[in-house]
Design a protein around this motif. Structure first.
Motif, PDB file in Angstrom:
ATOM      1  N   THR A 160      -9.385 -83.691 -46.869  1.00 51.97           N
ATOM      2  CA  THR A 160      -9.058 -85.116 -46.693  1.00 51.97           C
ATOM      3  C   THR A 160     -10.085 -85.997 -47.382  1.00 51.97           C
ATOM      4  OG1 THR A 160      -7.993 -84.626 -44.571  1.00 51.97           O
ATOM      5  CG2 THR A 160      -8.618 -86.916 -44.987  1.00 51.97           C
ATOM      6  N   ALA A 161     -11.363 -85.633 -47.288  1.00 54.43           N
ATOM      7  CA  ALA A 161     -12.411 -86.397 -47.965  1.00 54.43           C
ATOM      8  C   ALA A 161     -12.204 -86.392 -49.472  1.00 54.43           C
ATOM      9  CB  ALA A 161     -13.782 -85.830 -47.610  1.00 54.43           C
ATOM     10  N   ALA A 162     -11.725 -85.257 -50.012  1.00 58.33           N
ATOM     11  CA  ALA A 162     -11.456 -85.195 -51.448  1.00 58.33           C
ATOM     12  C   ALA A 162     -10.306 -86.120 -51.824  1.00 58.33           C
ATOM     13  CB  ALA A 162     -11.140 -83.755 -51.856  1.00 58.33           C
ATOM     14  N   PHE A 163      -9.242 -86.137 -51.038  1.00 57.58           N
ATOM     15  CA  PHE A 163      -8.101 -87.001 -51.353  1.00 57.58           C
ATOM     16  C   PHE A 163      -8.427 -88.472 -51.134  1.00 57.58           C
ATOM     17  CE2 PHE A 163      -5.674 -83.072 -51.269  1.00 57.58           C
ATOM     18  CZ  PHE A 163      -4.694 -83.311 -52.222  1.00 57.58           C
ATOM     19  N   TYR A 201      -5.821 -80.186 -57.937  1.00 54.70           N
ATOM     20  CA  TYR A 201      -7.221 -79.808 -58.117  1.00 54.70           C
ATOM     21  C   TYR A 201      -8.113 -80.457 -57.061  1.00 54.70           C
ATOM     22  CZ  TYR A 201      -5.271 -78.283 -62.527  1.00 54.70           C
ATOM     23  OH  TYR A 201      -4.492 -77.676 -63.476  1.00 54.70           O
ATOM     24  N   LYS A 202      -7.694 -81.584 -56.501  1.00 62.10           N
ATOM     25  CA  LYS A 202      -8.432 -82.137 -55.357  1.00 62.10           C
ATOM     26  C   LYS A 202      -8.363 -81.163 -54.189  1.00 62.10           C
ATOM     27  CE  LYS A 202      -7.905 -87.110 -56.315  1.00 62.10           C
ATOM     28  NZ  LYS A 202      -9.324 -87.514 -56.298  1.00 62.10           N
ATOM     29  N   PHE A 203      -7.187 -80.572 -53.991  1.00 59.48           N
ATOM     30  CA  PHE A 203      -7.057 -79.571 -52.932  1.00 59.48           C
ATOM     31  C   PHE A 203      -7.893 -78.331 -53.272  1.00 59.48           C
ATOM     32  CE2 PHE A 203      -4.987 -76.018 -50.796  1.00 59.48           C
ATOM     33  CZ  PHE A 203      -4.873 -76.509 -49.494  1.00 59.48           C
ATOM     34  N   ALA A 204      -7.862 -77.908 -54.546  1.00 60.87           N
ATOM     35  CA  ALA A 204      -8.611 -76.726 -54.969  1.00 60.87           C
ATOM     36  C   ALA A 204     -10.118 -76.945 -54.917  1.00 60.87           C
ATOM     37  CB  ALA A 204      -8.201 -76.312 -56.379  1.00 60.87           C
ATOM     38  N   ALA A 205     -10.551 -78.205 -54.810  1.00 64.27           N
ATOM     39  CA  ALA A 205     -11.985 -78.475 -54.682  1.00 64.27           C
ATOM     40  C   ALA A 205     -12.575 -77.790 -53.458  1.00 64.27           C
ATOM     41  CB  ALA A 205     -12.235 -79.984 -54.609  1.00 64.27           C
ATOM     42  N   LEU A 206     -11.724 -77.471 -52.474  1.00 64.33           N
ATOM     43  CA  LEU A 206     -12.188 -76.781 -51.266  1.00 64.33           C
ATOM     44  C   LEU A 206     -12.942 -75.505 -51.601  1.00 64.33           C
ATOM     45  CD1 LEU A 206     -12.240 -76.295 -48.198  1.00 64.33           C
ATOM     46  CD2 LEU A 206      -9.948 -75.308 -48.394  1.00 64.33           C
TER      47      LEU A 206
END
Length: 673
Positions: free
Chosen positions: A61-64, A85-90
């Motif tokens: 959520t912080a990434a999005f 890729y925001k999700f893949a940042a995890l």
């Protein structure tokens, strides 16, 4: 969100500690409260999953939300980064990937604890061991690599962005698959160590462990080959495997896991190799942790590795604790692992499994030695001596050929002992087919005496044919028996045969997938490449292809700027396609990345790389690779995955036969031999 994530990780650590300590107390207490205490420990383990999941969701959520007050988000995301890729940042950085590891481990633990009624005592031991591993990773994310650490000073307007090499669709699924394999080996390890610690009677634990190992082996197989495909598609060097240290780290537990899946059949069928299987599981788990250490410690240089950090010390201490625990329980309970039978003949299925295991371990040791040799040489001599692909190929290609030969021989051998006459009868057709293919290849121009690579390619293809014909003959032989006694057609009979013994025939399908992969690998002996500056209208020839540069152009997008060449491709004078090799400059990270143009067919790949403009001549530089049979690798992996899934399916009831009872029994026995 950062505060919620930090609280969730602390809560998860507290729950795991309770699960571990209360679980141990429940195992060693023998009063009326032991079961109640064990149940609270199990529920704490279940709750750990929800706490870790909440932390992972908080980071995503912080990434999005582009919350760059979180240092991890600042370093691995930016405003214009696509949503996938925001999700893949995890899992794209050190801290996030450790959180992802903790999440997957908690998910595996959830499944294990929800199935505790299968064998409450064994599952209680496994749950405690799993909680101990979970504690280690939660300690890391809480105190050594905190994913919710805050930025200091003035908050930035935008982040540094994701590494350009990771901005490729496959990276959304490759790391999760790899981690599902790595993390998943914790479960068979927990069952094995738990069974040893409690001196488990019977073989039920080995059946449970085998199924978990098959699942995680399947995930790791997907992860390894997705990584190879990513390297092929993104790095722009025309290859898919360069014996990179981090890739080697993923291969080692795959090799020992493969050895276990073969040798465990000897324990199930004959009560043999109990010590061997126990240490194969221990080694597979420790190699998974060791691979994670290599990735994160900075001791090896790799495009896949994270930055150097002190976190490697944590992993070394953890590995020492694991080894000590395994050694302690093995020494204490080794009498429980005595074999029930001995090897009776060298010409038997048991001996083929033993040789198979030895060869796989030789391959694993070779990879381990070559990976660590630069580190060891620097530590001992003060000079880092690099070990390159020639070393690995020199050892592992002959090893792979021996494995192919054993893969062909294994199904033809009987348990206990095999007569030479039976082996000759069953082996003659596959051997003739392999020899015929070898003669045809030489007749059509393959000259194995000219180069070692051509010789190895010929041997690989011939042995692959040997294995393929053996697999088909096993299906046909069993199918004919059922068809003869039921009146069904051959294909229906083979389907019934596979469904009645999914593990065996799923394994044969996996072996056939390996054959297809090996044929694809053999094609690398005939790779071609050329590099040339191509101005407007200039041409370059490679193989039967002619490449003509039509033009080159540029584009500017929110996340990156790009430039690419427009190349017309013709084959034997006939127009074929237009290809667009590209280079991108990512604005947030200020880094370049290559986007390969690849035209793939069953026969070969035409692979183009745009290497940029020559600053002196202002003309684009194009590098072309012609790589035969690469598609066979990816198709072979798909077949391996299908075979693994089939092997996990439950067996169907034996097909109903119309013959008399004695004939029925004979048919069933003949088809299943």
């Amino acid at each position: 969100m950062p505060q919620l994530g930090s609280f969730s990780l602390l809560l998860a650590l507290a729950l795991s500690l309770y699960c571990f300590l209360a679980g141990i107390l429940a195992l060693f207490r023998h009063d009326a409260n032991a079961d109640r205490l064990g149940e609270t420990a199990r529920r704490a383990g279940v709750a750990t999953f929800f706490a870790v999941t909440l932390a992972a969701l908080a980071l995503v959520t912080a990434a999005f939300q582009n919350d760059f007050s979180v240092a991890y988000i600042f370093h691995h995301s930016n405003r214009d980064l696509p949503a996938a890729y925001k999700f893949a940042a995890l899992w794209s950085g050190q801290e996030g990937s450790l959180l992802f590891w903790s999440f997957l481990l908690a998910a595996y633990g959830l499944v294990l604890r929800l199935r505790h009624k299968v064998d409450p005592r064994l599952f209680a031991y496994a749950s405690v061991i799993l909680a101990g591993v979970q504690i280690f990773f939660l300690l890391l994310v809480n105190f050594a690599a905190h994913p919710f650490a805050m930025m200091q000073g003035t908050l930035p307007d935008d982040g540094n962005g994701l590494n350009p090499l990771l901005q490729y669709p496959e990276m959304v699924i490759h790391p999760p698959m790899l981690y599902l394999g790595y993390v998943g080996f914790t479960v068979p390890f927990a069952f094995a160590l738990g069974a040893l610690a409690m001196r488990y009677h019977g073989d039920k634990w080995i059946h449970i462990t085998r199924r978990w190992t098959m699942v995680t082996w399947g995930f790791l197989t997907c992860g390894i080959f997705l990584g190879a495909h990513w390297a092929y598609s993104v790095l722009g060097w025309g290859g898919y495997w360069a014996w990179d240290p981090v890739k080697n780290a993923s291969l080692m537990p795959w090799l020992t896991g493969t050895a276990f899946l073969h040798s465990v059949m000897m324990q199930e069928k004959r009560g043999m190799l109990k010590v061997w299987n126990m240490w194969l599981i221990f080694a597979t788990f420790m190699l998974s942790i060791f691979g994670t250490f290599l990735t994160r410690s900075g001791v090896v240089s790799s495009v896949h590795a994270f930055a150097q950090s002190s976190i490697g010390t944590w992993f070394l201490v953890f590995l020492a604790i694991i080894l000590a625990a395994c050694t302690f329980f093995f020494v204490r309970n080794r009498s429980h692992l005595k074999s029930e039978h001995k090897l009776e003949s060298l010409v038997s299925r048991e001996s083929s499994f033993v040789f198979n295991n030895l060869i796989l371990l030789v391959a694993c040791f070779t990879v381990l030695w070559g990976t660590l040799f630069p580190v060891l040489s620097e530590w001992i001599q003060g000079t880092k001596v690099t070990v390159g692909p020639p070393f690995f190929n020199r050892v592992n290609i002959p090893v792979a050929l021996l494995l192919l030969l054993l893969t062909a021989l294994g199904p033809l051998l009987a348990w206990r002992r095999t007569s030479i006459e039976s082996l000759r009868r069953n082996f003659s057709i596959p051997a003739f087919a392999a020899l015929a293919v070898g003669v045809l290849l030489i007749a059509f121009g393959l000259r194995p005496w000219r180069t070692p690579s051509a010789f190895y390619a010929l041997m690989t293809i011939c042995l692959s044919v040997l294995v393929a014909v053996t697999v088909f003959s096993e299906f046909i032989r069993g199918g004919l028996v059922i068809a003869r006694h039921t009146g069904q057609n051959l294909f229906s009979s083979m389907g019934h045969l596979a469904h009645r013994n999914t593990r065996r025939y799923g394994g044969y399908i996996v072996h056939f997938g390996v054959v297809v992969v090996m044929i694809g690998l053999a094609g690398s002996a005939f790779n071609q490449d050329r590099e040339k500056e191509l101005g407007y209208g200039d041409q370059m020839n490679i193989g039967d292809y002619t490449l003509t540069c039509r033009s080159y152009t540029q584009d500017d997008r929110p996340n990156y700027r790009s430039e690419w060449a427009i190349i017309d491709v013709s084959k034997n004078g006939k127009p074929l396609a237009t290809m667009f090799p590209e280079r991108r400059f990512y604005k947030a990270s200020q880094q370049m990345a290559t986007m390969v143009a690849n035209r793939s067919t069953v026969k070969e790949d035409l692979y183009l790389v745009y290497e940029g403009l020559n600053q002196d001549t202002a003309r684009p530089i194009i590098k072309a690779h012609l790589n035969p049979l690469v598609m066979w690798i990816w198709v072979g992996v798909l077949i391996m995955v299908i075979g693994t899934v089939i092997g996990l399916l439950p067996n169907a009831a034996p097909v109903r036969l119309t013959a008399s009872a004695p004939v029925r029994a004979a048919a069933v026995m003949e088809a299943g031999d």
